[in-house]
Design a protein around this motif. Structure first.
Motif, short mmCIF file in Angstrom:
data_model
loop_
_atom_site.label_atom_id
_atom_site.label_comp_id
_atom_site.label_asym_id
_atom_site.label_seq_id
_atom_site.Cartn_x
_atom_site.Cartn_y
_atom_site.Cartn_z
N ALA A 172 6.86 54.87 39.89
CA ALA A 172 6.92 54.63 41.32
C ALA A 172 5.51 54.44 41.87
CB ALA A 172 7.62 55.78 42.02
N LEU A 173 5.20 53.20 42.25
CA LEU A 173 3.87 52.91 42.78
C LEU A 173 3.85 53.09 44.29
CD1 LEU A 173 2.66 49.58 41.11
CD2 LEU A 173 1.68 51.87 40.89
N PRO A 174 3.06 54.04 44.81
CA PRO A 174 2.98 54.17 46.27
C PRO A 174 2.44 52.88 46.87
CG PRO A 174 1.85 55.97 45.14
CD PRO A 174 2.17 54.95 44.11
N SER A 213 0.64 52.32 49.41
CA SER A 213 -0.74 52.33 49.88
C SER A 213 -1.68 51.83 48.77
CB SER A 213 -1.14 53.74 50.31
OG SER A 213 -0.81 54.67 49.31
N TYR A 214 -1.39 52.23 47.52
CA TYR A 214 -2.24 51.78 46.42
C TYR A 214 -2.08 50.29 46.17
CZ TYR A 214 -2.98 56.72 45.53
OH TYR A 214 -3.32 58.02 45.66
N VAL A 215 -0.84 49.83 46.28
CA VAL A 215 -0.60 48.39 46.10
C VAL A 215 -1.38 47.60 47.15
CG1 VAL A 215 1.16 46.58 46.09
CG2 VAL A 215 1.68 48.85 45.13
N TRP A 216 -1.31 48.10 48.38
CA TRP A 216 -2.04 47.45 49.48
C TRP A 216 -3.52 47.36 49.19
CZ3 TRP A 216 -1.52 44.68 53.70
CH2 TRP A 216 -0.26 44.59 54.28
N ILE A 217 -4.10 48.47 48.77
CA ILE A 217 -5.54 48.50 48.54
C ILE A 217 -5.93 47.47 47.49
CG2 ILE A 217 -7.44 49.86 47.58
CD1 ILE A 217 -6.30 52.30 48.88
N VAL A 218 -5.23 47.51 46.36
CA VAL A 218 -5.60 46.60 45.27
C VAL A 218 -5.39 45.15 45.69
CG1 VAL A 218 -5.07 45.91 42.91
CG2 VAL A 218 -5.14 48.34 43.51
N ALA A 219 -4.25 44.86 46.31
CA ALA A 219 -3.95 43.48 46.69
C ALA A 219 -4.96 42.97 47.72
CB ALA A 219 -2.53 43.38 47.25
N THR A 220 -5.22 43.79 48.75
CA THR A 220 -6.14 43.34 49.79
C THR A 220 -7.54 43.14 49.24
OG1 THR A 220 -4.88 44.74 51.30
CG2 THR A 220 -6.95 43.84 52.12
N ALA A 221 -7.99 44.08 48.41
CA ALA A 221 -9.33 43.96 47.84
C ALA A 221 -9.43 42.70 46.99
CB ALA A 221 -9.66 45.20 47.01
N GLY A 251 6.29 52.20 53.97
CA GLY A 251 7.58 51.92 53.33
C GLY A 251 7.64 52.57 51.96
N ARG A 252 8.76 52.33 51.28
CA ARG A 252 9.03 53.02 50.03
C ARG A 252 8.13 52.54 48.90
NH1 ARG A 252 13.24 55.64 49.38
NH2 ARG A 252 13.55 54.98 47.22
N PRO A 253 7.87 53.41 47.94
CA PRO A 253 7.09 53.00 46.78
C PRO A 253 7.77 51.88 46.01
CG PRO A 253 7.36 55.38 46.85
CD PRO A 253 8.26 54.82 47.90
N VAL A 254 6.97 51.04 45.38
CA VAL A 254 7.53 49.99 44.54
C VAL A 254 7.91 50.62 43.21
CG1 VAL A 254 7.19 47.60 43.87
CG2 VAL A 254 5.60 48.67 45.47
N GLU A 255 9.09 50.29 42.71
CA GLU A 255 9.50 50.84 41.42
C GLU A 255 9.31 49.79 40.33
OE1 GLU A 255 12.19 53.68 41.20
OE2 GLU A 255 11.81 54.35 43.26
N ILE A 256 8.51 50.16 39.34
CA ILE A 256 8.37 49.28 38.18
C ILE A 256 8.79 50.12 36.97
CG2 ILE A 256 6.84 47.87 36.79
CD1 ILE A 256 4.99 47.71 39.25
N GLY A 257 9.93 49.79 36.39
CA GLY A 257 10.48 50.62 35.31
C GLY A 257 10.73 52.02 35.86
#
Ligand code: ATP
Ligand code: MG
Lengths: 247, 296
Positions: free
Chosen positions: B141-143, B145-153, B132-138
């Motif tokens: 644009a956070l891809p 996949s990176y959010v997934w990795i950090v959250a899951t870990a 899905g689309r990257p998360v936008e913070i300000g």
């Protein structure tokens, strides 16, 4: 309750036990005495399963236990408290004690056991959240004995509970051991403090070079000169050295 | 500034992958006293198992991750039980098996590479996860996949911490790690706990593999560099220390990413070792390491 018969064993290829035999009846407190390096701890380890006997038999509560894994022996109600006050220093006092109840599935029973340990050693209750690595020698010994009692065993083996402790603390520990036996526990106790051990025990064994050398009712052993002599050393050579008659 | 933050975020997520592998290494080291040199291959096998499940079962990414973690954990338990433990049967357990275990680990790493080669071939396979689309913070644009990795870990680390700190099994694992004899005399089934420790260590490696799959390709030799980075991470943090493994992983990941971004991408794989050498010079036991493991 416990019967050790002609047990031979040791470490690697080093034979330490040369056919030791010993009996402990239910409800009895028995002292196992002997000089340094005569095989007292090794005999307890053979019973608790930490080392496997090479030959001979060990029967507990009517069943053979020699060669069983240590945790299975604990499950049968026989617990060893090792020499050297070994705790898990990174765990709190209460975590150490709870670990002793690992084999107990019934949580209510485990918590009753914990309460009982705290009545034997009130200081541990005060310090229950403290890391056990920070305790004094006497308190460490209390944690070790307490952990041994947590599975509510039928019998407990104590390896030199009084070693390296201040005289007042020694007295405390012996008083508590006495209380524990009065509550019905069967005890086999290794001791260097011969006099105290024989005052507390009903029966005593003296081990030398891996075999039982002398045995008898405690009140007789306490007056036996041979007991004092054997206690001085494990081998004839160092006994003579201790007496000043050797080289 | 945006570039810097991008690099940190990339570094953080790769660092989390290193951290998971390092956690497995450290857990196995503290429990079994062995440095498991085939751990990179466990990570690779985990990634392949995840990819296969994802492709052929048509299940979502989360069930894939969980299933791959469990299956690889079981593979690990079998490897330990069937191969490694045999080497300790002469007595003294893992503590004295020493050098033999190191060689066995290297051997296992080669065997696993070849097994994977036979099953999945030499090609790098894509692991296409529709994030899905990257998360936008300000304006960032956070891809996903990176959010997934950090959250899951983070979730896995939290669960591991809970397991070790709050359960009887965790207490038993810590006991086995510190002193096997006393653990035994407390009634702990030590051989079973050793299996469990090894299995959990491998499961963490597999999680890392499944997490990295979608941003890299999945291939037979992927374990090599990760093992080295995770090893550096574990040593930087303090070998055997679990918080140290996480800290070391994140540091290695971030420094590698910043180095690649600002200095040169060609030397990407060397930054971890610059960090390692620096830390070892200042504090040889690692940042969170205890001076020496206390053994009975
Ligand atoms: N783990 C071991 N490996 C090899 N030999 C050992 C080991 N533990 C003890 N020994 C040897 O076995 C013999 C008996 O030791 P043991 O610990 O049983 O003596 P002990 O009677 O308990 O003495 P102490 O009063 O000093 O505790 C000693 O010669 C000792 O050196
Ligand atoms: Mg001893």
């Amino acid at each position: 309750m416990l019967e050790i018969k002609d047990v031979v064993g040791g470490y690697g290829s080093v034979q330490v036990l040369n056919g030791a035999s010993l009996k402990v009846a239910r409800g009895q407190i028995v002292a196992l005495l002997g000089g340094n390096g005569t095989g007292k701890s090794t005999l307890l380890k053979a019973v608790s399963g930490l080392i496997k006997p090479w030959s001979g038999s060990i029967t507990f509560d009517g069943e053979r236990i020699d060669g069983l894994r240590p945790d299975l022996i604990v499950r049968r109600g026989l617990v060893q408290v090792t020499q050297g006050k070994e705790v898990f220093p990174g765990m709190t006092v209460e975590e150490n004690l709870k670990l002793g109840a690992f084999v107990v599935r019934d949580r209510a029973k485990a918590s009753r056991a914990l309460d009982r340990v705290y009545t034997y050693f009130p200081i541990l209750k005060e310090r229950r959240q403290q890391l056990s690595g920070t305790l004094s020698g006497g308190q460490l010994q209390m944690v070790c004995i307490g952990r041994g009692l947590m599975s509510s065993p039928k019998m407990i083996m104590l390896d030199e509970p009084s070693s390296a402790l201040a005289p007042q603390v020694v007295l405390d520990i012996f008083r508590t051991i006495h209380r524990i036996t009065q509550d019905g526990m069967t005890v086999l106790m290794v001791e260097q403090n011969v006099r105290m051990a024989l005052l507390l025990a009903e029966y005593g064994y003296v081990i030398m070079d891996g075999v039982i050398h002398i045995e008898g009712p405690a009140d007789q052993l306490i007056h036996d000169d041979n007991v004092r002599l054997s206690y001085l050393g494990g081998t004839v050579a160092n006994r003579e050295a201790s007496l000043g008659t050797g080289a | 500034m945006g570039y810097f933050i991008d690099l940190v975020i990339i570094g953080l997520s790769i660092g989390m992958v290193y951290a998971l592998v390092a956690l497995g290494l450290s857990l196995i080291y503290s429990g079994l006293d062995i440095v498991h040199f085939a751990h990179g291959e466990i990570y690779m096998i985990g990634a392949f198992i995840g990819l296969m499940l994802f492709r052929h079962l048509g299940i979502g990414y989360v069930p894939t991750l969980l299933l791959a973690v469990v299956l690889t954990g079981i593979v690990g338990v079998l490897i330990e039980r069937v191969f490694y433990r045999r080497l300790t049967s002469t007595g003294g357990g893992y503590t004295v098996a020493g050098m033999g275990m190191i060689i066995a680990g290297f051997g296992m790493s080669i065997v696993l590479q070849n097994v994977a080669y036979l099953i999945w071939g030499p090609k790098a396979l894509p692991f296409p996860v529709p994030y899905g689309r990257p998360v936008e913070i300000g304006n960032l644009a956070l891809p996903m996949s990176y959010v997934w990795i950090v959250a899951t870990a983070l979730i896995l680390m939290f669960v591991l911490n809970l397991l070790l700190k709050k359960t009887m099994i965790g207490l038993a694992i810590r006991a086995v790690a510190h002193n096997k004899d006393i653990a035994y005399l407390s009634g702990v089934n030590v051989p079973l706990m050793i299996s469990l420790i090894f299995g959990i260590g491998c499961a963490l490696g597999a999680a890392a593999g499944v997490l990295i799959g979608p941003i890299n390709y999945v291939q037979v030799l992927m374990g090599l560099s990760v093992l080295i980075k995770a090893f550096a991470a574990a040593v930087v943090g303090g070998f055997g220390s679990l918080p140290g493994a996480v800290l070391g992983g994140v540091l290695v990941g971030v420094i590698e990413s910043l180095g690649a971004g600002y200095v040169s991408g060609t030397y990407k794989d060397t930054y971890a070792f610059v960090l390692l050498i620096f830390v070892l010079m200042v504090k040889p036991s690692g940042i969170l390491g205890v001076e020496a493991k206390v053994k009975a």
